[in-house]
Design a protein around this motif. Structure first.
Motif, mmCIF file in Angstrom:
data_model
loop_
_atom_site.group_PDB
_atom_site.id
_atom_site.type_symbol
_atom_site.label_atom_id
_atom_site.label_comp_id
_atom_site.label_asym_id
_atom_site.label_seq_id
_atom_site.Cartn_x
_atom_site.Cartn_y
_atom_site.Cartn_z
ATOM 1 N N LEU A 313 5.347 -58.926 22.364
ATOM 2 C CA LEU A 313 4.147 -58.200 22.769
ATOM 3 C C LEU A 313 4.477 -56.771 23.198
ATOM 4 O O LEU A 313 3.693 -55.854 22.964
ATOM 5 N N SER A 314 5.636 -56.576 23.824
ATOM 6 C CA SER A 314 6.013 -55.221 24.247
ATOM 7 C C SER A 314 6.195 -54.310 23.041
ATOM 8 O O SER A 314 5.769 -53.148 23.047
ATOM 9 N N GLY A 315 6.820 -54.856 21.989
ATOM 10 C CA GLY A 315 6.973 -54.063 20.768
ATOM 11 C C GLY A 315 5.650 -53.781 20.105
ATOM 12 O O GLY A 315 5.403 -52.668 19.617
ATOM 13 N N ALA A 316 4.765 -54.787 20.086
ATOM 14 C CA ALA A 316 3.438 -54.587 19.495
ATOM 15 C C ALA A 316 2.650 -53.536 20.275
ATOM 16 O O ALA A 316 1.957 -52.693 19.694
ATOM 17 N N GLN A 317 2.774 -53.579 21.608
ATOM 18 C CA GLN A 317 2.074 -52.598 22.432
ATOM 19 C C GLN A 317 2.573 -51.184 22.143
ATOM 20 O O GLN A 317 1.784 -50.237 22.066
ATOM 21 N N ALA A 318 3.877 -51.058 21.979
ATOM 22 C CA ALA A 318 4.431 -49.738 21.661
ATOM 23 C C ALA A 318 3.947 -49.247 20.297
ATOM 24 O O ALA A 318 3.633 -48.064 20.118
ATOM 25 N N LEU A 319 3.866 -50.153 19.323
ATOM 26 C CA LEU A 319 3.415 -49.766 17.989
ATOM 27 C C LEU A 319 1.946 -49.360 17.998
ATOM 28 O O LEU A 319 1.512 -48.490 17.226
ATOM 29 N N LEU A 320 1.176 -49.986 18.893
ATOM 30 C CA LEU A 320 -0.240 -49.639 18.991
ATOM 31 C C LEU A 320 -0.462 -48.226 19.519
ATOM 32 O O LEU A 320 -1.582 -47.702 19.445
ATOM 33 N N GLU A 321 0.573 -47.608 20.057
ATOM 34 C CA GLU A 321 0.457 -46.235 20.544
ATOM 35 C C GLU A 321 0.438 -45.219 19.407
ATOM 36 O O GLU A 321 0.152 -44.039 19.626
ATOM 37 N N ARG A 322 0.759 -45.658 18.194
ATOM 38 C CA ARG A 322 0.718 -44.730 17.053
ATOM 39 C C ARG A 322 -0.718 -44.294 16.784
ATOM 40 O O ARG A 322 -1.657 -45.076 16.944
ATOM 41 N N PRO A 323 -0.906 -43.078 16.370
ATOM 42 C CA PRO A 323 -2.261 -42.642 15.998
ATOM 43 C C PRO A 323 -2.812 -43.497 14.867
ATOM 44 O O PRO A 323 -2.063 -43.968 13.995
ATOM 45 N N ALA A 324 -4.118 -43.697 14.858
ATOM 46 C CA ALA A 324 -4.748 -44.547 13.844
ATOM 47 C C ALA A 324 -4.523 -44.017 12.438
ATOM 48 O O ALA A 324 -4.417 -44.792 11.474
ATOM 49 N N SER A 325 -4.402 -42.710 12.313
ATOM 50 C CA SER A 325 -4.197 -42.123 10.982
ATOM 51 C C SER A 325 -2.832 -42.461 10.401
ATOM 52 O O SER A 325 -2.630 -42.410 9.184
ATOM 53 N N ASP A 326 -1.877 -42.831 11.261
ATOM 54 C CA ASP A 326 -0.522 -43.136 10.789
ATOM 55 C C ASP A 326 -0.301 -44.613 10.522
ATOM 56 O O ASP A 326 0.778 -45.016 10.104
ATOM 57 N N TRP A 327 -1.336 -45.431 10.755
ATOM 58 C CA TRP A 327 -1.163 -46.883 10.612
ATOM 59 C C TRP A 327 -1.122 -47.277 9.138
ATOM 60 O O TRP A 327 -1.814 -46.716 8.295
ATOM 61 N N THR A 328 -0.277 -48.310 8.888
ATOM 62 C CA THR A 328 -0.190 -48.888 7.547
ATOM 63 C C THR A 328 -0.423 -50.391 7.651
ATOM 64 O O THR A 328 -0.449 -50.964 8.754
ATOM 65 N N GLU A 329 -0.584 -51.041 6.518
ATOM 66 C CA GLU A 329 -0.765 -52.482 6.506
ATOM 67 C C GLU A 329 0.484 -53.192 7.029
ATOM 68 O O GLU A 329 0.399 -54.256 7.660
ATOM 69 N N THR A 330 1.644 -52.598 6.807
ATOM 70 C CA THR A 330 2.886 -53.179 7.322
ATOM 71 C C THR A 330 2.888 -53.188 8.847
ATOM 72 O O THR A 330 3.321 -54.161 9.481
ATOM 73 N N ASP A 331 2.389 -52.088 9.440
ATOM 74 C CA ASP A 331 2.297 -52.030 10.897
ATOM 75 C C ASP A 331 1.364 -53.120 11.417
ATOM 76 O O ASP A 331 1.680 -53.832 12.386
#
Length: 382
Positions: A313-331
């Motif tokens: 969950l800590s890793g997922a929370q950190a990944l959620l900090e990425r801007p929405a424009s940078d998100w991919t399906e892999t994320d």
């Protein structure tokens, strides 16, 4: 005057008869008293085995009343009082034993040890300390020293704890080096809190002497140097810690990055952190690497591979900090996997009676065999 032997012949059988009758009366009384005491004792033992402590105590009290000189009954009664939390009554029983003039040395030491346990359980540490110290040189010497060590640690008397542990190690009781190192580390932290840098450094030196391989003295030495403004010295301590105990290095990874930036050793620190991550992957090391790169953890290129390999969950929370424009399906897939893994333990049913957990619902608990003891909702919904 002539002595009449006829009276002697009459008196002898009469005296014999009176003596025989008196002995029979005394024997009956002894038998009656001795039979009453074991009956009460065995009754108390049976109740104790059936976990009926209240009735067992009553039975033992009855047995003591029949035979107040029996020490074993007193010990059984005192131990029962202690187990029930009636420490005052346990203390009275064992103090009564110690007050008996006819008590042997072995039983006296045993009563003293039981009294020390009463004080310890009651939280009367000063009286427990005195009682345990009184057992020095007795068959309970080692046991009392171990109890004193636990007492000093609970009361945070670290110097006394270190001295007691060292004495135990000298007697061959066991290896206490790591424990002694922790005691000196605690003393170093106390000295550091008082602003006594020299005292803290001396305590840390003694900690390293007690346990050269222990990671905590190195960790604290680096923190002390960093607070004193010596980034280079801090890095030296923490580099030694990284090589000696890679897992403990995670605890100071962020400070390590800050010290490396202050000492202008960013590239060397990056190489060291990459090597440490290869040995023991962790988010703390990734955060330190992101700190060296002066970017948020969510933007780190190593975060997604880490989350895929170690879904948390800590890793997922950190990944959620990425801007929405940078998100991919892999994320998104990595986050879903991490959340699913974290949610799995909470998607269970738990018996309200015994705590048995299961992934599917049971009307009868497999653990305690109780009916309708499972709330019909998952743990995460309660």
């Amino acid at each position: 005057m002539d002595f009449d032997f006829q009276w002697v012949l009459i008196a002898l059988p009469l005296a014999f008869g009176v003596g025989w009758l008196a002995s029979r009366l005394d024997l009956r009384q002894v038998r009656r008293e001795s039979s009453n005491s074991p009956k009460a004792y065995y009754k108390g033992l049976n109740l104790l085995l059936n976990e009926q402590q209240d009735k067992a105590i009553d039975a033992f009290i009855e047995a003591v009343q029949h035979d107040p000189d029996t020490t074993e009954l007193h010990f059984a009664l005192g131990n029962l009082f202690r187990r029930r939390g009636e420490f005052e009554r346990a203390v009275r029983v064992h103090q009564h034993l110690l007050g008996r003039a006819d008590l042997g040395a072995t039983e006296r030491d045993r009563a003293q040890h039981a009294l020390a346990q009463d004080f310890m359980k009651a939280g009367l540490f000063d009286r427990a300390e005195q009682a345990y110290k009184a057992l020095a040189g007795t068959p309970f010497d080692t046991e009392s020293r171990l109890a004193l060590l636990n007492l000093y640690e609970r009361s945070r008397d670290w110097r006394a704890a270190a001295d007691t542990a060292a004495a135990l190690e000298k007697t061959g009781t066991g290896a206490f080096g790591t424990r002694i190192a922790h005691h000196w580390c605690e003393l170093a932290m106390e000295a550091d809190g008082r602003g006594d840098a020299a005292g803290a450094a001396s305590a840390l030196a003694k900690a390293r002497e007690a346990a050269p391989q222990a990671p905590r003295p190195l960790l604290l030495a680096g923190q002390q140097a960093w607070r004193a403004g010596s980034a280079t010295a801090a890095l030296q301590h923490w580099n030694e810690l990284r090589l000696r105990d890679p897992a403990s290095f995670h605890l100071v990874a962020a400070d390590y990055a800050s010290a490396a930036i202050a000492a202008d050793q960013v590239e060397a620190a990056r190489a060291a952190l990459d090597k440490a991550y290869a040995q023991t992957p962790g988010l703390d090391l990734l955060r330190a690497l992101a700190q060296l790169a002066q970017q948020p953890l969510g933007s780190s290129a190593g975060l997604l591979p880490h989350l895929q390999a170690h879904p948390t969950l800590s890793g997922a929370q950190a990944l959620l900090e990425r801007p929405a424009s940078d998100w991919t399906e892999t994320d998104a897939a990595a986050v879903r996997t991490a959340v699913a893994k974290a949610a799995r333990p909470m998607q269970r049913y738990r018996c309200a009676a015994c705590g048995f957990e299961a992934q599917r619902y049971f009307w009868q608990c497999p653990g305690c065999l109780g009916w309708d003891s499972f709330p019909p909702r998952h743990l995460e919904e309660l």
